[in-house]
Design a protein around this motif. Structure first.
Motif, PDB file in Angstrom:
ATOM      1  N   LYS A  95       0.840  -1.199   0.000  1.00  0.00           N
ATOM      2  CA  LYS A  95       0.000   0.000   0.000  1.00  0.00           C
ATOM      3  C   LYS A  95       0.876   1.250   0.000  1.00  0.00           C
ATOM      4  O   LYS A  95       1.951   1.275   0.594  1.00  0.00           O
ATOM      5  CB  LYS A  95      -0.915  -0.009   1.218  1.00  0.00           C
ATOM      6  CG  LYS A  95      -1.895  -1.175   1.236  1.00  0.00           C
ATOM      7  CD  LYS A  95      -2.702  -1.186   2.528  1.00  0.00           C
ATOM      8  CE  LYS A  95      -3.634  -2.402   2.573  1.00  0.00           C
ATOM      9  NZ  LYS A  95      -4.380  -2.468   3.855  1.00  0.00           N
ATOM     10  N   GLN A 142       5.059  -4.194   9.763  1.00  0.00           N
ATOM     11  CA  GLN A 142       4.049  -3.390   9.068  1.00  0.00           C
ATOM     12  C   GLN A 142       3.257  -4.240   8.077  1.00  0.00           C
ATOM     13  O   GLN A 142       3.070  -3.889   6.919  1.00  0.00           O
ATOM     14  CB  GLN A 142       4.732  -2.206   8.367  1.00  0.00           C
ATOM     15  CG  GLN A 142       5.411  -1.262   9.364  1.00  0.00           C
ATOM     16  CD  GLN A 142       6.118  -0.100   8.706  1.00  0.00           C
ATOM     17  OE1 GLN A 142       6.603  -0.188   7.577  1.00  0.00           O
ATOM     18  NE2 GLN A 142       6.195   1.020   9.415  1.00  0.00           N
ATOM     19  N   LYS A 143       2.764  -5.375   8.568  1.00  0.00           N
ATOM     20  CA  LYS A 143       2.047  -6.329   7.726  1.00  0.00           C
ATOM     21  C   LYS A 143       0.792  -5.735   7.095  1.00  0.00           C
ATOM     22  O   LYS A 143       0.373  -6.163   6.016  1.00  0.00           O
ATOM     23  CB  LYS A 143       1.666  -7.556   8.557  1.00  0.00           C
ATOM     24  CG  LYS A 143       2.840  -8.370   9.069  1.00  0.00           C
ATOM     25  CD  LYS A 143       2.348  -9.526   9.928  1.00  0.00           C
ATOM     26  CE  LYS A 143       3.512 -10.324  10.484  1.00  0.00           C
ATOM     27  NZ  LYS A 143       3.054 -11.420  11.369  1.00  0.00           N
ATOM     28  N   ASP A 144       0.195  -4.768   7.767  1.00  0.00           N
ATOM     29  CA  ASP A 144      -1.051  -4.189   7.249  1.00  0.00           C
ATOM     30  C   ASP A 144      -0.862  -3.510   5.902  1.00  0.00           C
ATOM     31  O   ASP A 144      -1.834  -3.301   5.156  1.00  0.00           O
ATOM     32  CB  ASP A 144      -1.618  -3.175   8.249  1.00  0.00           C
ATOM     33  CG  ASP A 144      -2.137  -3.835   9.514  1.00  0.00           C
ATOM     34  OD1 ASP A 144      -2.319  -5.065   9.488  1.00  0.00           O
ATOM     35  OD2 ASP A 144      -2.354  -3.116  10.516  1.00  0.00           O
ATOM     36  N   ASN A 145       0.368  -3.152   5.580  1.00  0.00           N
ATOM     37  CA  ASN A 145       0.633  -2.471   4.306  1.00  0.00           C
ATOM     38  C   ASN A 145       1.038  -3.429   3.191  1.00  0.00           C
ATOM     39  O   ASN A 145       1.292  -2.993   2.062  1.00  0.00           O
ATOM     40  CB  ASN A 145       1.729  -1.419   4.492  1.00  0.00           C
ATOM     41  CG  ASN A 145       1.240  -0.206   5.255  1.00  0.00           C
ATOM     42  OD1 ASN A 145       0.041   0.020   5.370  1.00  0.00           O
ATOM     43  ND2 ASN A 145       2.167   0.572   5.790  1.00  0.00           N
ATOM     44  N   SER A 148      -2.485  -7.916  -0.582  1.00  0.00           N
ATOM     45  CA  SER A 148      -3.361  -8.959  -0.046  1.00  0.00           C
ATOM     46  C   SER A 148      -2.861 -10.372  -0.354  1.00  0.00           C
ATOM     47  O   SER A 148      -3.084 -11.297   0.432  1.00  0.00           O
ATOM     48  CB  SER A 148      -4.781  -8.783  -0.597  1.00  0.00           C
ATOM     49  OG  SER A 148      -4.774  -8.827  -2.025  1.00  0.00           O
ATOM     50  N   LYS A 179       5.868  -2.214  18.259  1.00  0.00           N
ATOM     51  CA  LYS A 179       4.491  -2.314  17.764  1.00  0.00           C
ATOM     52  C   LYS A 179       3.713  -1.011  17.899  1.00  0.00           C
ATOM     53  O   LYS A 179       2.944  -0.629  17.012  1.00  0.00           O
ATOM     54  CB  LYS A 179       3.756  -3.435  18.502  1.00  0.00           C
ATOM     55  CG  LYS A 179       3.824  -4.783  17.798  1.00  0.00           C
ATOM     56  CD  LYS A 179       2.984  -5.811  18.530  1.00  0.00           C
ATOM     57  CE  LYS A 179       3.033  -7.162  17.815  1.00  0.00           C
ATOM     58  NZ  LYS A 179       2.236  -8.188  18.540  1.00  0.00           N
ATOM     59  N   LYS A 183       2.925   2.355  12.786  1.00  0.00           N
ATOM     60  CA  LYS A 183       2.383   3.194  11.716  1.00  0.00           C
ATOM     61  C   LYS A 183       3.281   4.401  11.414  1.00  0.00           C
ATOM     62  O   LYS A 183       2.957   5.196  10.520  1.00  0.00           O
ATOM     63  CB  LYS A 183       0.967   3.652  12.080  1.00  0.00           C
ATOM     64  CG  LYS A 183      -0.037   2.509  12.170  1.00  0.00           C
ATOM     65  CD  LYS A 183      -1.448   3.027  12.375  1.00  0.00           C
ATOM     66  CE  LYS A 183      -2.440   1.878  12.518  1.00  0.00           C
ATOM     67  NZ  LYS A 183      -2.456   0.980  11.329  1.00  0.00           N
TER      68      LYS A 183
END
Length: 371
Positions: A95, A142-145, A148, A179, A183
């Motif tokens: 992302k 930063q796995k959320d970025n 998919s 953690k 962000k």
């Protein structure tokens, strides 16, 4: 019909003119965008021809010297991206175009061997105050970025298993520590290194553990056009380069930094000339060297030995004021007798500082600690 003939003629001309342009044009020896040495025109001899080396070198030469190569590589990467691909040469495009180096550790058996060899070495130096800082990479923190479809190996589990039971004085789980800042700008978007902000957070924890009183820091931005190694590896075009900042404390400590094998000295942790080079991260300590000695006029009597990779280069400026001397060795390039070094230099403290990707995929430390 005429349009088809025109296309055939154009294709024929391209096929004829490109090899001619390659052989008559000026050879490029290095690719700034890919950050690697290019294959130059191979020399024909019977041994290489019979062994097949000439043919493979010739193929690489034609590929590396192809006219407008960088343009075509970028175009292909864009087309692949538009078709849904998000993984290029071991790099995920996530992302906001953040780039993630994939985590590719060596086998469980090799990891266990490294742990055993490291523990044997530590057992031989129990009189030293020893710390281990294994820094998680962006792919872990930063796995959320991540895109998919990315399913990387869980770095956290490997880190926790390795640190469990290791006989060191200080070996924190840095994933848990960082953690709450996940962000923030902890990793460069185009490079595999951590930022100075990330190093600063880890430094605060290390300083607290060792009872160091921190000075006031001022942070300065020294570059806003850094394009790192992950951009080079992936071939993905960069729309927003990274920024590099440094933290400067208000202490009055003086330093003499000696690059032992290169026989050169400086009084600064930063090599500003690297800001005009491809690898701007080398502004920290000038890059990687086999051994670097940092002598200070600190009142401390502690002497620190660091086993390190390039992550340590952005960390050392924080800790140097708290030691009489700091010695950095990089097992990728250093082949001296470390036990003798510890004795000769009167080492009191030892630190292992690595990013997890390097620590669990590069065999240099494992080989260096071999009996």
């Amino acid at each position: 019909m005429k349009s088809k003939q025109s296309i055939i003629i154009i294709i024929t001309l391209i096929l004829l003119l490109c090899p001619l342009a390659i052989y008559l044009g000026k050879q490029k020896t290095f690719s700034e965008s890919e950050n690697r040495v290019l294959q130059t025109r191979p020399t024909l001899n019977s041994e290489d021809y019979i062994g097949g080396n000439f043919q493979s070198n010739q193929d690489r030469y034609l590929s590396d010297q192809f006219p407008f190569r960088n343009t075509f590589v970028t175009l292909k990467t864009k087309l692949d991206y538009w078709s849904g691909k998000r993984y290029f040469h071991n790099v995920y495009i996530g992302k906001k175009n953040q780039m993630f180096e994939d985590f590719t550790p060596f086998s469980n058996e090799q990891i266990e061997q490294l742990k055993e060899r490291l523990q044997t070495f530590l057992d031989g130096h129990q009189d030293l105050n020893t710390s281990m800082l294994l820094v998680p990479n962006a792919i872990s923190l930063q796995k959320d970025n991540l895109p998919s479809q990315a399913k990387p190996i869980d770095q956290t589990v490997i880190l926790q298993n390795f640190l469990e039971g290791l006989n060191v004085d200080y070996a924190p789980d840095l994933t848990e520590l960082l953690k709450e800042h996940a962000k923030e700008y902890l990793y460069y978007r185009t490079d595999h290194h951590w930022t100075s902000l990330n190093a600063y957070y880890v430094w605060q924890a290390f300083a607290s553990q060792n009872g160091f009183t921190l000075p006031e820091y001022t942070n300065y931005y020294i570059s806003d056009d850094f394009i790192g190694t992950l951009a080079s590896k992936s071939g993905y075009p960069v729309s927003q380069p990274d920024q590099i900042q440094i933290y400067v404390g208000d202490d009055q400590t003086n330093y003499t930094i000696s690059y032992v094998e290169e026989k050169k000295k400086t009084i600064s942790f930063y090599d500003e000339s690297k800001l005009t080079a491809k690898d701007q991260y080398a502004v920290f300590m000038g890059g990687n060297f086999a051994r670097v000695d940092i002598a200070t006029d600190s009142e401390s009597e502690q002497r620190l030995l660091i086993f390190k990779d390039s992550y340590a280069n952005a960390f050392v400026p924080f800790l140097a004021p708290y030691y009489e001397k700091v010695i950095m060795i990089d097992p990728r390039y250093y082949f001296g007798d470390v036990n003798q070094l510890i004795q000769d230099e009167g080492i009191t403290d030892m630190l292992f500082l690595y990013n997890a990707n390097t620590f669990f995929s590069d065999t240099s430390l494992n080989d260096y600690l071999a009996p």
